[in-house]
Design an enzyme around this catalytic site. Structure first.
Site, PDB file in Angstrom:
ATOM      1  N   LYS A   9       0.825  -1.213   0.000  1.00  0.00           N
ATOM      2  CA  LYS A   9       0.000   0.000   0.000  1.00  0.00           C
ATOM      3  C   LYS A   9       0.866   1.272   0.000  1.00  0.00           C
ATOM      4  O   LYS A   9       2.073   1.213   0.273  1.00  0.00           O
ATOM      5  CB  LYS A   9      -0.939  -0.040   1.209  1.00  0.00           C
ATOM      6  CG  LYS A   9      -2.000  -1.150   1.136  1.00  0.00           C
ATOM      7  CD  LYS A   9      -2.899  -1.119   2.380  1.00  0.00           C
ATOM      8  CE  LYS A   9      -3.998  -2.158   2.319  1.00  0.00           C
ATOM      9  NZ  LYS A   9      -4.831  -2.148   3.553  1.00  0.00           N
ATOM     10  N   TYR A  49     -12.264  -2.548  -3.187  1.00  0.00           N
ATOM     11  CA  TYR A  49     -12.802  -2.584  -1.827  1.00  0.00           C
ATOM     12  C   TYR A  49     -14.334  -2.585  -1.792  1.00  0.00           C
ATOM     13  O   TYR A  49     -14.932  -2.236  -0.787  1.00  0.00           O
ATOM     14  CB  TYR A  49     -12.241  -1.420  -1.004  1.00  0.00           C
ATOM     15  CG  TYR A  49     -10.840  -1.696  -0.479  1.00  0.00           C
ATOM     16  CD1 TYR A  49     -10.577  -2.818   0.310  1.00  0.00           C
ATOM     17  CD2 TYR A  49      -9.784  -0.838  -0.760  1.00  0.00           C
ATOM     18  CE1 TYR A  49      -9.302  -3.072   0.799  1.00  0.00           C
ATOM     19  CE2 TYR A  49      -8.500  -1.085  -0.278  1.00  0.00           C
ATOM     20  CZ  TYR A  49      -8.274  -2.209   0.512  1.00  0.00           C
ATOM     21  OH  TYR A  49      -7.009  -2.463   1.004  1.00  0.00           O
ATOM     22  N   ASN A 112      -1.852   0.106   7.018  1.00  0.00           N
ATOM     23  CA  ASN A 112      -1.294  -1.153   7.513  1.00  0.00           C
ATOM     24  C   ASN A 112      -0.474  -1.888   6.441  1.00  0.00           C
ATOM     25  O   ASN A 112      -0.351  -3.093   6.464  1.00  0.00           O
ATOM     26  CB  ASN A 112      -2.406  -2.029   8.087  1.00  0.00           C
ATOM     27  CG  ASN A 112      -3.482  -2.323   7.057  1.00  0.00           C
ATOM     28  OD1 ASN A 112      -3.335  -1.999   5.883  1.00  0.00           O
ATOM     29  ND2 ASN A 112      -4.553  -2.944   7.488  1.00  0.00           N
ATOM     30  N   HIS A 115      -2.074  -5.501   1.574  1.00  0.00           N
ATOM     31  CA  HIS A 115      -3.341  -6.202   1.351  1.00  0.00           C
ATOM     32  C   HIS A 115      -3.033  -7.601   0.837  1.00  0.00           C
ATOM     33  O   HIS A 115      -2.108  -7.781   0.042  1.00  0.00           O
ATOM     34  CB  HIS A 115      -4.178  -5.469   0.283  1.00  0.00           C
ATOM     35  CG  HIS A 115      -5.281  -6.331  -0.272  1.00  0.00           C
ATOM     36  ND1 HIS A 115      -6.495  -6.455   0.359  1.00  0.00           N
ATOM     37  CD2 HIS A 115      -5.323  -7.153  -1.354  1.00  0.00           C
ATOM     38  CE1 HIS A 115      -7.251  -7.313  -0.332  1.00  0.00           C
ATOM     39  NE2 HIS A 115      -6.570  -7.747  -1.375  1.00  0.00           N
ATOM     40  N   GLU A 126      -9.624 -10.477  -7.717  1.00  0.00           N
ATOM     41  CA  GLU A 126      -8.640  -9.392  -7.595  1.00  0.00           C
ATOM     42  C   GLU A 126      -7.539  -9.513  -8.659  1.00  0.00           C
ATOM     43  O   GLU A 126      -7.107  -8.502  -9.219  1.00  0.00           O
ATOM     44  CB  GLU A 126      -8.061  -9.375  -6.170  1.00  0.00           C
ATOM     45  CG  GLU A 126      -9.109  -8.935  -5.141  1.00  0.00           C
ATOM     46  CD  GLU A 126      -8.697  -9.123  -3.688  1.00  0.00           C
ATOM     47  OE1 GLU A 126      -9.509  -8.774  -2.811  1.00  0.00           O
ATOM     48  OE2 GLU A 126      -7.584  -9.630  -3.411  1.00  0.00           O
TER      49      GLU A 126
HETATM   50  P1  IDP Z   1      -7.662  -6.850   5.631  1.00  0.00           P
HETATM   51  O1  IDP Z   1      -6.851  -5.855   4.833  1.00  0.00           O
HETATM   52  O2  IDP Z   1      -6.876  -7.399   6.800  1.00  0.00           O
HETATM   53  O3  IDP Z   1      -8.297  -7.911   4.790  1.00  0.00           O
HETATM   54  P2  IDP Z   1     -10.326  -5.683   5.857  1.00  0.00           P
HETATM   55  O4  IDP Z   1     -11.237  -5.869   7.011  1.00  0.00           O
HETATM   56  O5  IDP Z   1     -10.662  -6.366   4.573  1.00  0.00           O
HETATM   57  O6  IDP Z   1      -8.848  -6.033   6.343  1.00  0.00           O
HETATM   58  O7  IDP Z   1     -10.258  -4.112   5.596  1.00  0.00           O
HETATM   59  C1  IDP Z   1      -9.630  -3.611   4.443  1.00  0.00           C
HETATM   60  C2  IDP Z   1      -8.727  -2.467   4.834  1.00  0.00           C
HETATM   61  O8  IDP Z   1      -9.540  -1.396   5.328  1.00  0.00           O
HETATM   62  C3  IDP Z   1      -7.761  -2.747   5.999  1.00  0.00           C
HETATM   63  O9  IDP Z   1      -6.578  -3.377   5.576  1.00  0.00           O
HETATM   64  C4  IDP Z   1      -7.501  -1.360   6.523  1.00  0.00           C
HETATM   65  O10 IDP Z   1      -6.578  -0.658   5.689  1.00  0.00           O
HETATM   66  C5  IDP Z   1      -8.872  -0.712   6.371  1.00  0.00           C
HETATM   67  N1  IDP Z   1      -9.721  -0.834   7.548  1.00  0.00           N
HETATM   68  C6  IDP Z   1     -10.378  -1.940   7.986  1.00  0.00           C
HETATM   69  N2  IDP Z   1     -11.129  -1.685   9.072  1.00  0.00           N
HETATM   70  C7  IDP Z   1     -10.951  -0.370   9.327  1.00  0.00           C
HETATM   71  C8  IDP Z   1     -11.466   0.519  10.340  1.00  0.00           C
HETATM   72  O11 IDP Z   1     -12.241   0.131  11.228  1.00  0.00           O
HETATM   73  N3  IDP Z   1     -11.026   1.813  10.292  1.00  0.00           N
HETATM   74  C9  IDP Z   1     -10.184   2.273   9.328  1.00  0.00           C
HETATM   75  N4  IDP Z   1      -9.690   1.479   8.351  1.00  0.00           N
HETATM   76  C10 IDP Z   1     -10.063   0.177   8.363  1.00  0.00           C
HETATM   77 MG    MG Z   2      -9.829  -7.837   3.419  1.00  0.00          MG
END
Ligand code: IDP
Ligand code: MG
Length: 136
Positions: A9, A49, A112, A115, A126
């Site tokens: 990212k 997303y 974070n 992905h 994807e």
């Molecule tokens: P993942 O990347 O571990 O699969 P997902 O739940 O699919 O996590 O969420 C996609 C992305 O959205 C996360 O990697 C993070 O960057 C962001 N994200 C997820 N939950 C939150 C939240 O509660 N607040 C802000 N950003 C979030």
């Molecule tokens: Mg995810």
């Protein structure tokens, strides 16, 4: 052999962590079978997303992922989808274990670094979305 889809990212590029992240993927003996750097369009980011559309974090998430270049990759290996997820670490910084990419390198829920696809269906979707040139 299984294929998964990975994005390094924009925060990782800003923090100059591409090398660190690719090294960790390669050290686990995954194979990188396709890779490109691009700044995602809004359409691509929203489509990627789409499962989160309607959640309060969707708009900021789309803005974040299109805020600069990313590295998109197809990563291959036995059980790659599950194992790549465990190399990444949990979404929540409170749950991301030390030793994982997120657990070692991040404290933010949104920014974070990485992905990875969460199932065979999403991996295939994807890969088709980001690497249409590989379809055949
Ligand atoms: P993942 O990347 O571990 O699969 P997902 O739940 O699919 O996590 O969420 C996609 C992305 O959205 C996360 O990697 C993070 O960057 C962001 N994200 C997820 N939950 C939150 C939240 O509660 N607040 C802000 N950003 C979030
Ligand atoms: Mg995810």
């Amino acid at each position: 052999m299984e294929r998964t889809f990975v994005i390094i990212k924009p925060d990782a590029l800003r923090r100059k962590l591409i090398g660190e992240i690719i090294t960790r993927i390669e050290r686990r003996n995954f194979s990188i079978v396709a890779m490109k750097m691009l700044t995602p369009s809004k359409e691509l980011a929203e489509q990627h997303y789409v499962v989160h559309k309607g959640k309060e974090f969707f708009d900021p998430l789309v803005q974040f992922v299109m805020s600069g270049p990313v590295v998109a990759m197809v990563v291959e290996g036995e059980n790659a989808i599950k194992l790549m997820r465990n190399t990444m670490g949990a979404t929540s910084p409170e749950q991301a274990a030390p030793g994982t990419i997120r657990g070692d390198l991040t404290i933010s829920l949104q920014e974070n670094l990485i992905h990875g696809s969460d199932s065979l269906d999403t991996a295939n979707m994807e890969i088709d979305l980001w690497f249409p040139e590989l379809k055949g």
